[in-house]
Write an enzyme that holds these catalytic residues in place. Structure first.
Site, PDB file in Angstrom:
ATOM      1  N   GLY A   1       0.832  -1.216   0.000  1.00 49.07           N
ATOM      2  CA  GLY A   1       0.000   0.000   0.000  1.00 49.07           C
ATOM      3  C   GLY A   1       0.856   1.251   0.000  1.00 49.07           C
ATOM      4  O   GLY A   1       0.514   2.276   0.595  1.00 49.07           O
TER       5      GLY A   1
ATOM      6  N   LEU B   1       1.645   3.558  -2.119  1.00 48.24           N
ATOM      7  CA  LEU B   1       1.373   4.810  -2.841  1.00 48.24           C
ATOM      8  C   LEU B   1       0.367   5.697  -2.111  1.00 48.24           C
ATOM      9  O   LEU B   1      -0.125   6.669  -2.672  1.00 48.24           O
ATOM     10  CB  LEU B   1       0.846   4.505  -4.254  1.00 48.24           C
TER      11      LEU B   1
ATOM     12  N   TYR C   1     -13.134   0.065  10.057  1.00 48.16           N
ATOM     13  CA  TYR C   1     -11.694   0.372  10.117  1.00 48.16           C
ATOM     14  C   TYR C   1     -11.143   0.047  11.509  1.00 48.16           C
ATOM     15  O   TYR C   1     -10.148  -0.665  11.666  1.00 48.16           O
ATOM     16  CB  TYR C   1     -11.516   1.852   9.785  1.00 48.16           C
TER      17      TYR C   1
ATOM     18  N   ILE D   1      -2.276  11.734  10.734  1.00 49.13           N
ATOM     19  CA  ILE D   1      -0.965  12.147  10.223  1.00 49.13           C
ATOM     20  C   ILE D   1      -1.121  13.279   9.220  1.00 49.13           C
ATOM     21  O   ILE D   1      -1.968  13.223   8.327  1.00 49.13           O
ATOM     22  CB  ILE D   1      -0.230  10.947   9.563  1.00 49.13           C
TER      23      ILE D   1
END
Ligand code: NAI
Ligand code: AKB
Length: 375
Positions: free
Chosen positions: A64, A66, A197, A227
């Site tokens: 993952g 990208l 999630y 983030i």
């Protein structure tokens, strides 16, 4: 009669503990030491564990890669371990600057055989598993989130265990829910998230720790806050507003926030997050009293972030148009994160607080936008 049944059951249980009937190895034997795969056990199994001396550079695969975090992580790891020792992978086509900056490979984490081939052919020793559907996009497509975040993780765990890899899987503030203590949230407490999630991340934490105890898998996990990065876009989360505000402030001078002004969430600048990831991956085993740690840097509301941006760009106008899905998620997440264990065990220390974050983001996006205007 009752006593006889109890005695028989106790005997059976004792025997079962001595000689496993499931074809599994005893709990104390690590999977890689006995060439045993939890997924593929054949009578003539001849798997070999990768020998990785601490003085060698690791050979890293990032899944993952990208998304918002992967390219930055690859850049940092390549500086440290050499360009060709870090392979980025994803199911999307890489932009040309990524494609030309180091090895990139197609990898769908739902394709177990393809993953295994990549690990074997490239002699991978560290796996950083970034593929996931984040909180908001996960709620919009639960079956896909379940497949990628849960089935995909199972593939990753089995391959990591089978090939003796050191495995990093990030978790999140989203692994907590409305019944967790929210201010601050400690490492160990009730975890009853209300998103697919969050559920998938609690599952990842528990499965990783289980594989560690059961098979000796070197599993390491950090629960990241939201983030914030300047040169990569977030992939559909609840904390995305804290990235978008900088782009809109520089480009249009107006920002419409999708969370209420007083929604407090833990956040971190990307440089701190990536450094923490490398630090926990390099931490000597005997410093890790746990395998899943909270890490934190700062905690703010949209109103506080807006005010800090306005100190640099006083004309910025902030308005609010609340997205009910994201707001409900944010209201169930930690407001502050207690990361004392990470600070004590392996010396975690953040460098960016809110003022440095805002200055750095605006300087980066401002200079990019000036370059774009000049061309
Ligand atoms: N960005 C953040 O604020 C936070 C991120 N994290 C975690 O860090 C990790 C990386 O996050 P981001 O880079 O922000 O995510 P992102 O959403 O930006 O990127 C995820 C990547 O996974 C890829 N992917 C989707 N399905 C795949 C499949 N079947 N096979 C292979 N790749 C697939 C996507 O193409 C995408 O490039 C995730 O596990 C996320 O949960 C945790 C907390 C905060
Ligand atoms: C905090 C996260 O895990 C992510 N940024 C999200 O908002 O879903």
């Amino acid at each position: 009669m009752k006593m006889a049944v109890v005695r028989t059951l106790s005997r059976v249980a004792r025997q079962a503990l001595r000689t496993p009937t499931c074809g599994c190895q005893p709990i104390t034997v690590a999977v890689r030491n006995i060439s045993f795969s939890p997924r593929q056990v054949t009578s003539d199994a001849s798997f070999h564990s990768v020998s990785f001396s601490e003085t060698d550079h690791p050979k890293v695969l990032i899944t993952g890669g990208l998304g918002q975090l992967g390219v930055g992580l690859a850049k940092m790891l390549r500086k440290r371990f050499g360009k060709n020792n870090v392979i980025l992978s994803d199911i999307r086509k890489p932009p040309s600057h990524v494609f030309h900056n180091g090895p990139f490979i197609y990898s769908d984490i739902l394709d177990y055989k393809n993953l295994r081939e990549i690990v074997v052919n490239n002699r991978i020793t560290w796996l950083v598993h970034y593929s996931a559907l984040l909180s908001a996009v996960g709620e919009a497509n639960v079956p896909l989130a379940r497949a990628v975040n849960i089935t995909g993780l199972h593939n990753i765990l089995d391959i990591a265990a089978e090939h003796g890899l050191r495995l990093f899987v990030p978790s999140t503030i989203g692994a907590f829910g409305p019944t967790s203590p929210r201010n601050p949230t400690p490492d160990l407490c009730v975890q009853r998230p209300r998103t697919i999630y969050g559920v998938s991340k609690v599952h990842a934490e528990l499965m990783g720790e289980y594989y560690h105890h059961r098979y000796g898998l070197d599993f390491r996990c950090l629960r990241y806050p939201g983030i914030i990065s300047a040169d990569s876009q977030p992939g559909g989360g609840t904390t995305d507003y804290a990235v978008q505000i900088f782009h809109d402030a520089v480009k249009t001078g107006k920002f419409e926030c999708n969370l209420k002004p007083d929604t407090r969430l833990p956040m971190m600048y990307i440089e701190d997050c990536l450094r923490a990831t490398l630090e926990v991956m390099e931490a000597p085993v005997d410093t890790l009293s746990m395998r899943t740690y909270n890490i934190n840097a700062m905690s703010f509301t949209p109103e506080e972030l807006g005010r800090e941006v306005q100190r640099q760009l006083p004309d910025l106008q902030v308005t609010y148009h609340v997205d009910q899905v994201r707001q409900a998620i944010a209201d169930s997440w930690p407001m502050n994160f207690d990361d004392d264990n990470a600070r004590r065990d392996w010396g975690w220390k953040h460098e960016y607080d809110l003022p440095e974050l805002v200055q750095t983001m605006l300087a980066f996006i401002g200079s990019e936008s000036r370059i774009a205007h000049a061309n």
